[in-house]
Design a protein around this motif. Structure first.
Motif, mmCIF file in Angstrom:
data_model
loop_
_atom_site.group_PDB
_atom_site.id
_atom_site.type_symbol
_atom_site.label_atom_id
_atom_site.label_comp_id
_atom_site.label_asym_id
_atom_site.label_seq_id
_atom_site.Cartn_x
_atom_site.Cartn_y
_atom_site.Cartn_z
ATOM 1 N N ASN A 109 76.665 57.036 2.917
ATOM 2 C CA ASN A 109 78.012 57.184 2.313
ATOM 3 C C ASN A 109 78.970 57.289 3.815
ATOM 4 O O ASN A 109 79.138 58.290 4.333
ATOM 5 N N ILE A 129 77.323 62.610 -3.872
ATOM 6 C CA ILE A 129 77.008 62.434 -2.589
ATOM 7 C C ILE A 129 77.822 62.681 -1.592
ATOM 8 O O ILE A 129 78.953 62.406 -1.674
ATOM 9 N N PHE A 162 72.075 58.594 0.375
ATOM 10 C CA PHE A 162 71.682 58.361 -0.882
ATOM 11 C C PHE A 162 70.289 58.726 -1.402
ATOM 12 O O PHE A 162 69.493 58.661 -0.445
#
Length: 429
Positions: free
Chosen positions: A408, A314, A320
């Motif tokens: 992220n 990622i 994700f």
């Protein structure tokens, strides 16, 4: 990445640490709700309230019960407004001297003050260590020739060169009269150097010849002994201020001066990084139980379980991807190849996620709705301590559909382990 740390649940390796406080509070809230609602029949009408009986006599006070365990810490509330500045308390005892902190940047030079009176001349301190040799400066003008020194001792005689071959000896002729001196012939080649004869008497000093060119500088001689210190001359006039030289090394700390007056209190600095978790304090007394809230009308209507079944890297600041999903109901759906979850309007959802990386790196993960962070949903994995984090949130949508994703927030890649990244979603209202 640091701006998100204050929302994150920090992972620790100790078995007594709470990995994700916010997640556990959410799970207990949902479990309590599920026990009260799932499998129960419809609520009947409220019967008439009976008359209150007379109050019985108060019993004797029982023994103090065992102190209960401290419940899990609730989610951290938003930072409140800055309160008014309190009065300065009395100065505490002076602590031990800490280590020398790093040298701060040089502040702007203040205005030059008036010249004070000349103080008494202090004693000359000991000579400091000799610094490294600096670069050769430009050659200065040749000064006047100093007086001629005394003649040194005669050096040792050099080796005599090889003698040339001797010619054959001719017969001795009759010596003729000396004729007139002829014109001077051209200068012949330099003959071999003869032996140095005895030094003749020293002639009178001739006139000073023109000054010759300065020869190349010879090697620096060894430092002689320190001569006696001369008297300090009168102080010359103060020259103009030169440019700021490079900052020198920090000298030894001088003696502590007298305490100055208390300066005005500075502004509160930025909040520092969160420190390590301290030791568990003594267990406090359990407070009185609060009043029981009104019964809600929640019912489980829809749920989903999303999984990332492959090992994926990622990228920083990206979503994700969930390539496997189980969805029950119509109020939860997935689009954009598993990167976006669509939530129905005017609904409340319980959301929980788990992320496991294949290395012990630092990273931060959290939930977003319409690309905005859900406060309290961040989880922080600290480098070298743990590689698995989880957290969750309870979220209520507005009048339109809203898009949910797992994001992220860190500035590095997260390499995941197959089937170890998942997200559970349950509609509770």
């Amino acid at each position: 990445m640091d701006k998100y740390k204050r929302y994150a649940s920090k992972s620790k390796s100790s078995k007594n640490d709470i990995e994700c406080d916010n997640s556990k509070v959410i799970e207990r809230t949902y479990d309590k709700y599920k026990r009260e609602t799932v499998g129960r029949g419809a609520k009947g009408e409220q019967g008439p309230q009976g008359k209150m009986g007379p109050q019985g006599p108060r019993g004797e006070k029982g023994e103090q019960g065992l102190q209960g365990k401290i419940g899990p810490q609730g989610p951290r509330g938003e930072k409140g407004e800055q309160g008014p500045e309190g009065k300065v308390g009395p100065q505490g005892p002076r602590g031990e001297k800490g280590e020398q902190g790093p040298e701060g940047k040089i502040g702007p030079q203040g205005p030059r003050g008036e010249k004070g009176e000349q103080g008494p001349e202090g004693k000359i301190g000991p000579q400091g260590p000799r610094g490294e040799k600096g670069e050769q400066g430009p050659e200065g003008k040749i000064g006047p020739q100093g007086p001629r020194g005394e003649k040194g001792e005669q050096g040792s005689e050099g080796k005599m060169g090889p003698q040339g071959p001797r010619g054959e000896k001719g017969e001795q002729g009759l010596q003729g009269k000396i004729g007139p001196q002829g014109p001077r012939g051209e200068k012949g080649e330099q003959g071999p150097e003869g032996k140095i004869g005895p030094q003749g008497p020293r002639g009178e000093k001739g006139e000073q010849g023109p000054e010759g060119k300065v020869g190349p500088q010879g090697p620096r001689g060894e430092k002689g002994e320190q001569g006696p210190e001369g008297k300090i001359g009168p102080q010359g006039p103060r020259g103009e201020k030169g440019e700021q030289g490079p900052e020198g090394k920090i000298g030894p700390q001088g003696p502590k001066g007298e305490k100055g007056e208390q300066g005005p209190e500075g502004k509160i600095g930025l909040q520092g990084p969160r420190g390590e978790k301290g030791e568990q304090g003594h267990e406090g007394k359990i407070g009185p139980q609060g009043p029981r809230g009104e019964k809600g009308n929640s019912t489980v209507q829809n749920n989903a379980y999303l999984v990332q079944s492959e090992s994926v890297s990622i990228s920083p600041t990206s979503r994700f991807v969930f390539n496997s999903s189980f969805i029950n109901g119509t109020d939860i759906s997935v689009k954009n190849d598993g990167m976006t979850v669509v939530l129905s309007p005017n609904a409340t959802y319980y959301i929980k996620y788990t992320v496991t990386g294949n290395s012990y790196n630092t990273y931060i993960v959290g939930l977003r709705v319409n690309e905005a962070l859900i406060k309290g949903s961040l989880a922080y994995c600290e480098e070298g301590i743990k590689n698995s984090i989880s957290n969750g949130a309870i979220y209520t949508t507005g009048n339109c559909e809203e898009e949910l994703d797992l994001y992220n927030f860190s500035n590095r890649n997260i390499k995941t382990i197959p089937n170890s990244v998942n997200m559970q979603i349950i509609r509770i209202n």
